[in-house]
Design a protein around this motif. Structure first.
Motif, mmCIF file in Angstrom:
data_model
loop_
_atom_site.group_PDB
_atom_site.id
_atom_site.type_symbol
_atom_site.label_atom_id
_atom_site.label_comp_id
_atom_site.label_asym_id
_atom_site.label_seq_id
_atom_site.Cartn_x
_atom_site.Cartn_y
_atom_site.Cartn_z
ATOM 1 N N GLN A 189 0.850 -1.187 0.000
ATOM 2 C CA GLN A 189 0.000 0.000 0.000
ATOM 3 C C GLN A 189 0.884 1.234 0.000
ATOM 4 O OE1 GLN A 189 -1.198 -1.081 3.738
ATOM 5 N NE2 GLN A 189 -2.958 -2.315 3.127
ATOM 6 N N CYS A 190 0.297 2.349 -0.427
ATOM 7 C CA CYS A 190 1.010 3.619 -0.400
ATOM 8 C C CYS A 190 1.323 3.966 1.062
ATOM 9 C CB CYS A 190 0.144 4.700 -1.034
ATOM 10 S SG CYS A 190 0.833 6.352 -0.864
ATOM 11 N N VAL A 191 2.589 4.296 1.355
ATOM 12 C CA VAL A 191 2.953 4.599 2.742
ATOM 13 C C VAL A 191 2.319 5.902 3.234
ATOM 14 C CG1 VAL A 191 5.139 3.331 2.760
ATOM 15 C CG2 VAL A 191 5.113 5.711 2.017
ATOM 16 N N LEU A 192 1.863 6.741 2.297
ATOM 17 C CA LEU A 192 1.295 8.024 2.699
ATOM 18 C C LEU A 192 -0.235 7.998 2.837
ATOM 19 C CD1 LEU A 192 3.582 10.361 0.588
ATOM 20 C CD2 LEU A 192 3.491 10.270 3.073
ATOM 21 N N CYS A 193 -0.932 7.321 1.902
ATOM 22 C CA CYS A 193 -2.407 7.369 1.952
ATOM 23 C C CYS A 193 -3.039 5.989 2.113
ATOM 24 C CB CYS A 193 -2.945 8.073 0.716
ATOM 25 S SG CYS A 193 -2.801 7.077 -0.784
ATOM 26 N N ASN A 194 -2.211 4.950 2.182
ATOM 27 C CA ASN A 194 -2.677 3.564 2.373
ATOM 28 C C ASN A 194 -3.467 2.970 1.199
ATOM 29 O OD1 ASN A 194 -1.478 3.429 4.908
ATOM 30 N ND2 ASN A 194 -3.290 4.258 5.923
ATOM 31 N N ILE A 250 4.954 4.474 -2.933
ATOM 32 C CA ILE A 250 4.097 5.666 -2.937
ATOM 33 C C ILE A 250 3.217 5.645 -4.187
ATOM 34 C CG2 ILE A 250 4.161 8.209 -3.066
ATOM 35 C CD1 ILE A 250 6.982 7.907 -1.775
ATOM 36 N N CYS A 251 1.935 5.967 -4.039
ATOM 37 C CA CYS A 251 1.049 5.963 -5.214
ATOM 38 C C CYS A 251 1.341 7.204 -6.080
ATOM 39 C CB CYS A 251 -0.414 5.922 -4.781
ATOM 40 S SG CYS A 251 -1.031 7.499 -4.150
ATOM 41 N N ASN A 252 0.896 7.164 -7.320
ATOM 42 C CA ASN A 252 1.181 8.266 -8.246
ATOM 43 C C ASN A 252 0.581 9.585 -7.779
ATOM 44 O OD1 ASN A 252 2.732 6.741 -9.920
ATOM 45 N ND2 ASN A 252 1.050 6.211 -11.317
ATOM 46 N N ASP A 253 -0.613 9.529 -7.175
ATOM 47 C CA ASP A 253 -1.249 10.768 -6.699
ATOM 48 C C ASP A 253 -0.411 11.433 -5.618
ATOM 49 O OD1 ASP A 253 -3.307 10.435 -8.445
ATOM 50 O OD2 ASP A 253 -4.649 9.460 -6.980
ATOM 51 N N CYS A 254 0.040 10.646 -4.637
ATOM 52 C CA CYS A 254 0.879 11.211 -3.572
ATOM 53 C C CYS A 254 2.208 11.692 -4.150
ATOM 54 C CB CYS A 254 1.112 10.194 -2.461
ATOM 55 S SG CYS A 254 -0.354 9.906 -1.458
ATOM 56 N N PHE A 255 2.767 10.926 -5.084
ATOM 57 C CA PHE A 255 4.034 11.327 -5.690
ATOM 58 C C PHE A 255 3.896 12.698 -6.360
ATOM 59 C CE2 PHE A 255 7.144 11.660 -9.092
ATOM 60 C CZ PHE A 255 8.308 11.337 -8.432
HETATM 61 ZN ZN ZN Z 1 -0.820 7.685 -1.804
#
Ligand code: ZN
Ligand code: ZN
Length: 244
Positions: free
Chosen positions: A21-26, A36-41
Motif C-alpha cells: 500500500q502507499c505509505v502516505l495514503c494507504n 508511494i502511489c502516483n497521486d501522492c508522488f
Molecule cells: Zn498515496
C-alpha cells in the motif's frame, strides 16, 4: 530461523515486509507503483523549477533559469561548494521523512536515493564527486534509531552514481550533542562544535566529497562536518540532501 527461511525463500526481508500500500495514503499500489502511489508522488514538493545552484533554494526568475539567490550572492557559504536537494521540507515530504527517521520505514531510503540522483543527473554533475560521506551519528543515537539514516541513503546512492562510501571508522561523531531540532538557530553552532573527528585522513585527503544528510535546516551540522573535512585536506565538500 523462521525469518531466515522467509528471507531465503522470498528474497530480502525488506521486500517481504514492504507494504503493498502507499505509505502516505494507504491506497493499494498498482504494479508499477512502489512505496508511494502516483497521486501522492505528484503532490510531493519536489524541486523541479528554478533554484539557486549553490544552496538549492527555489527562486523565481524571469527566464526560468537557475541563478544565485540573494543570500548566496551576499554571503555565500564558504564550506559548502554546492547543495543538491530533491525537495522542499514541507507537506507530504515532511511526513515521508518522518516515517523514514522515526517510524522505522527504512526501505524509503531507496526512494529518497532515487530522487536525489535524479536531481544530480539533471544537473549533469555525477562525475564531480569522489566520495560519499554520511553525516555520522553518535553510537548511542544509532542504537536508539537502529540505523544511520544518512549512511542508508549513501548505500543506495552509491551504486547509482558509482561513487564509493567512506568507511564508518574514518569520520566519526566523537561527542553526544543535544538534537539540533530542540535548539534555536543561534545555539546550534555552539552545540555541534567539536562533535566530529576525522580518524583516517587518507580517505579524505584530496577528495571531492559529497556530504549526505536527510534534511537541511540551519546548516550548522553540515557546516561543522565540512569544516573538519576541509581541515583534513578534502579538495571540496558539497551537500546532498533529501529536502531543504
Ligand atoms: Zn498515496
Ligand atoms: Zn542560494
Amino acid at each position: 530461523m523462521i525469518q531466515k527461511f522467509f528471507t531465503l525463500a522470498f528474497g530480502s526481508a525488506v521486500d517481504l515486509f514492504y507494504p503493498p500500500q502507499c505509505v502516505l495514503c494507504n491506497k493499494a499500489l498498482t504494479g508499477k507503483e512502489k512505496y508511494i502511489c502516483n497521486d501522492c508522488f505528484d503532490s510531493l514538493p519536489l524541486i523541479s523549477g528554478p533554484h539557486c545552484p549553490k544552496c538549492s533554494r527555489p527562486i523565481r526568475t524571469r527566464n526560468g533559469e537557475n541563478q544565485l539567490c540573494g543570500i548566496c550572492r551576499i554571503q555565500p557559504d564558504k564550506n559548502i561548494k554546492i547543495t543538491v536537494a530533491a525537495a522542499e521540507y514541507q507537506g507530504l515530504m515532511k511526513r515521508l521523512i518522518h516515517l523514514y527517521k522515526y517510524e522505522r520505514q527504512q526501505f524509503l531510503s531507496k526512494f529518497f536515493a532515487h530522487i536525489i540522483v535524479e536531481q544530480i543527473k539533471k544537473k549533469n554533475i555525477e562525475s564531480s564527486f569522489d566520495l560519499l560521506v554520511p553525516i555520522p551519528l553518535h553510537w548511542t543515537r544509532k542504537r536508539w534509531r537502529g540505523f544511520n539514516q544518512a549512511r542508508e541513503l549513501c548505500r543506495n546512492i552509491s551504486p547509482l552514481i558509482n561513487v564509493p562510501i567512506v568507511p564508518e571508522s574514518a569520520f566519526c561523531r566523537v561527542r553526544r550533542t543535544t538534537p539540533q531540532v530542540q535548539l534555536n538557530a543561534a545555539s546550534r553552532t555552539a552545540n555541534i562544535r567539536g562533535a566530529f573527528a576525522v580518524r583516517k585522513n587518507k580517505y579524505i585527503k584530496d577528495k571531492n566529497i559529497a556530504l549526505v544528510d536527510d534534511v537541511y535546516t540551519t546548516g550548522a551540522t553540515s557546516g561543522e562536518c565540512s569544516r573538519m573535512l576541509l581541515g583534513s585536506g578534502a579538495k571540496s565538500v558539497s551537500l546532498l540532501i533529501i529536502a531543504r
